[in-house]
Write an enzyme that holds these catalytic residues in place. Structure first.
Site, PDB file in Angstrom:
ATOM      1  N   GLU A   1       3.267 -25.132  15.349  1.00 27.11           N
ATOM      2  CA  GLU A   1       4.636 -25.488  15.611  1.00 27.11           C
ATOM      3  C   GLU A   1       4.932 -25.134  17.301  1.00 27.11           C
ATOM      4  O   GLU A   1       5.553 -25.536  17.935  1.00 27.11           O
ATOM      5  CB  GLU A   1       5.635 -24.975  14.959  1.00 27.11           C
ATOM      6  CG  GLU A   1       5.795 -25.513  13.404  1.00 27.11           C
ATOM      7  CD  GLU A   1       6.167 -24.730  12.351  1.00 27.11           C
ATOM      8  OE1 GLU A   1       6.464 -23.369  12.553  1.00 27.11           O
ATOM      9  OE2 GLU A   1       5.498 -25.169  11.219  1.00 27.11           O
TER      10      GLU A   1
ATOM     11  N   SER B   1       0.771 -25.174   3.042  1.00 24.95           N
ATOM     12  CA  SER B   1       1.424 -25.416   1.783  1.00 24.95           C
ATOM     13  C   SER B   1       0.483 -24.745   0.413  1.00 24.95           C
ATOM     14  O   SER B   1       0.361 -25.204  -0.484  1.00 24.95           O
ATOM     15  CB  SER B   1       1.517 -26.897   1.420  1.00 24.95           C
ATOM     16  OG  SER B   1       2.249 -27.678   2.257  1.00 24.95           O
TER      17      SER B   1
ATOM     18  N   GLY C   1       4.074 -27.375   5.579  1.00 27.66           N
ATOM     19  CA  GLY C   1       5.224 -27.659   5.347  1.00 27.66           C
ATOM     20  C   GLY C   1       5.376 -29.019   4.718  1.00 27.66           C
ATOM     21  O   GLY C   1       6.433 -29.539   4.402  1.00 27.66           O
TER      22      GLY C   1
ATOM     23  N   LYS D   1       9.273 -17.959   9.892  1.00 25.71           N
ATOM     24  CA  LYS D   1       9.543 -19.128  10.721  1.00 25.71           C
ATOM     25  C   LYS D   1      11.198 -18.844  10.973  1.00 25.71           C
ATOM     26  O   LYS D   1      11.305 -17.609  11.375  1.00 25.71           O
ATOM     27  CB  LYS D   1       9.385 -20.321  10.221  1.00 25.71           C
ATOM     28  CG  LYS D   1       7.941 -20.660   9.854  1.00 25.71           C
ATOM     29  CD  LYS D   1       7.516 -22.018   9.552  1.00 25.71           C
ATOM     30  CE  LYS D   1       6.108 -22.164   9.055  1.00 25.71           C
ATOM     31  NZ  LYS D   1       5.686 -23.456   8.916  1.00 25.71           N
TER      32      LYS D   1
ATOM     33  N   GLU E   1      -5.151 -23.633   9.805  1.00 28.74           N
ATOM     34  CA  GLU E   1      -4.151 -24.387   9.574  1.00 28.74           C
ATOM     35  C   GLU E   1      -4.047 -25.616   9.612  1.00 28.74           C
ATOM     36  O   GLU E   1      -3.934 -26.280  10.611  1.00 28.74           O
ATOM     37  CB  GLU E   1      -2.541 -23.675   9.781  1.00 28.74           C
ATOM     38  CG  GLU E   1      -2.456 -22.290   9.471  1.00 28.74           C
ATOM     39  CD  GLU E   1      -0.976 -21.961   9.639  1.00 28.74           C
ATOM     40  OE1 GLU E   1      -0.733 -21.403   8.678  1.00 28.74           O
ATOM     41  OE2 GLU E   1      -0.548 -21.759  10.509  1.00 28.74           O
TER      42      GLU E   1
ATOM     43  N   HIS F   1       0.496 -20.966  16.927  1.00 29.75           N
ATOM     44  CA  HIS F   1       0.851 -21.530  15.434  1.00 29.75           C
ATOM     45  C   HIS F   1       1.213 -22.876  16.109  1.00 29.75           C
ATOM     46  O   HIS F   1       1.568 -23.536  17.025  1.00 29.75           O
ATOM     47  CB  HIS F   1       1.959 -20.996  15.118  1.00 29.75           C
ATOM     48  CG  HIS F   1       2.435 -21.711  13.684  1.00 29.75           C
ATOM     49  ND1 HIS F   1       3.196 -22.760  13.652  1.00 29.75           N
ATOM     50  CD2 HIS F   1       2.320 -21.245  12.257  1.00 29.75           C
ATOM     51  CE1 HIS F   1       3.172 -23.126  12.123  1.00 29.75           C
ATOM     52  NE2 HIS F   1       2.537 -22.039  11.444  1.00 29.75           N
TER      53      HIS F   1
ATOM     54  N   ASN G   1       4.877 -16.018   7.139  1.00 26.92           N
ATOM     55  CA  ASN G   1       5.476 -16.510   8.399  1.00 26.92           C
ATOM     56  C   ASN G   1       6.827 -17.031   7.932  1.00 26.92           C
ATOM     57  O   ASN G   1       6.880 -18.177   7.473  1.00 26.92           O
ATOM     58  CB  ASN G   1       4.399 -17.513   8.834  1.00 26.92           C
ATOM     59  CG  ASN G   1       5.223 -18.412  10.095  1.00 26.92           C
ATOM     60  OD1 ASN G   1       6.025 -17.692  10.803  1.00 26.92           O
ATOM     61  ND2 ASN G   1       4.545 -19.233  10.463  1.00 26.92           N
TER      62      ASN G   1
HETATM   63  P1  PGA Z   1       3.775 -23.695   4.646  1.00 24.95           P
HETATM   64  O1  PGA Z   1       3.623 -23.144   6.480  1.00 24.95           O
HETATM   65  O2  PGA Z   1       3.041 -22.434   4.136  1.00 24.95           O
HETATM   66  O3  PGA Z   1       5.187 -23.893   4.783  1.00 24.95           O
HETATM   67  O4  PGA Z   1       2.929 -24.907   4.787  1.00 24.95           O
HETATM   68  C1  PGA Z   1       2.295 -22.474   6.764  1.00 24.95           C
HETATM   69  C2  PGA Z   1       2.600 -22.034   8.311  1.00 24.95           C
HETATM   70  O5  PGA Z   1       3.269 -22.727   9.067  1.00 24.95           O
HETATM   71  O6  PGA Z   1       2.083 -20.970   8.518  1.00 24.95           O
END
Ligand code: PGA
Length: 258
Positions: free
Chosen positions: A97, A215, A175, A11, A169, A95, A9
């Site tokens: 976010e 992460s 993140g 982003k 997640e 997601h 992803n």
């Molecule tokens: P990350 O993000 O691996 O940077 O923690 C995962 C995601 O948001 O799908």
């Protein structure tokens, strides 16, 4: 057996140039017979050029979001058909976010409309679910996941669910550098499968691929993927560098003993 699936992803990162460089590096290093399915989910404006870049390879293309209507006065949105026209196989929906960070946030009812629209168009949804830290600390992880699964998949028939992907997640792990322990992740994934079995039946629950996200790095991928109900990962930060993304794919192959 469920084929593990690792998706990147991206982003709102990358330029067209650095996106091309990343895909070139992945193309060079991913073997034809890779036992793990691999997808990249670039920002919408790069879907078409990235579709050309992955053409003829095993790498699949996914979008990060979409709107659920076929067409209309929805400034700034993209439709399921537009994603298909760009060569997408997958679309990430719900997601964290989009649920919690951007604008007023998306709720399960909206995400459910998107899941239906994606499936109807022939896209495979990657439905993201996950609890926030205060919910985990209050012992509500399982009830939050149950609600998000039931809300997100309401009215979706068993055969379509079986072919869909769910990404667990935990919001606190995205993140942040904090990862769920393999045991925490397995517990959540087993719960997701139990809810699916209750909503549908055991074969449907066993067919759904459940990715872990939050992460994931080359250093923790293998241990996470030894867990029986983890079927790959949805990777944010570590999907932006070919070495890291390849390291996670390798860790998945080792963890799953493929
Ligand atoms: P990350 O993000 O691996 O940077 O923690 C995962 C995601 O948001 O799908």
């Amino acid at each position: 057996m469920r084929r593990p699936f690792v998706a990147g992803n991206w982003k709102m990162y990358k330029t067209l140039q650095t996106a091309r460089e990343l895909v070139d590096a992945l193309r060079e290093r991913l073997t034809e017979d890779c036992p793990v399915e691999v997808a990249i989910c670039p920002p919408a404006p790069y879907l078409l050029p990235m579709q050309r870049a992955v053409d003829g390879t095993q790498i699949r293309l996914g979008a990060q979001n979409m709107w659920h209507e076929k067409e209309g006065a929805f400034t700034g949105e993209v439709s399921p058909q537009m994603l298909l026209d760009c060569g997408c196989t997958y679309v990430i929906l719900g997601h964290s976010e989009r649920r919690h960070t951007i604008g007023k946030g998306e709720d399960d009812a909206l995400i459910n409309k998107k899941v239906h629209a994606a499936i109807e168009a022939g896209l495979t949804p990657i439905l993201c679910i996950g609890e926030k830290i205060d919910q985990r600390e209050a012992g509500k992880t399982e009830s939050v996941l149950t609600e998000q699964i039931k809300g997100g998949l309401a009215g979706v028939p068993a055969d379509k669910v079986a072919a869909s992907v769910i990404a667990y997640e935990p919001v606190w792990a995205i993140g942040t550098g904090l990862t769920a322990t393999p045991a925490q992740a397995q517990e959540a994934h087993a719960h997701v499968r139990a809810v699916l079995a209750q909503m549908y039946d055991e074969p449907t629950a066993q067919a759904v691929r459940i990715q872990y996200g939050g992460s994931v790095k080359p250093g923790n991928a293998e241990e996470l993927m030894t867990q029986p109900d983890l079927d790959g990962g949805l990777i944010g930060g570590a999907s932006l560098k070919a070495d890291d993304f390849m390291g996670i794919i390798k860790g998945t192959i080792q963890g799953k003993k493929l």
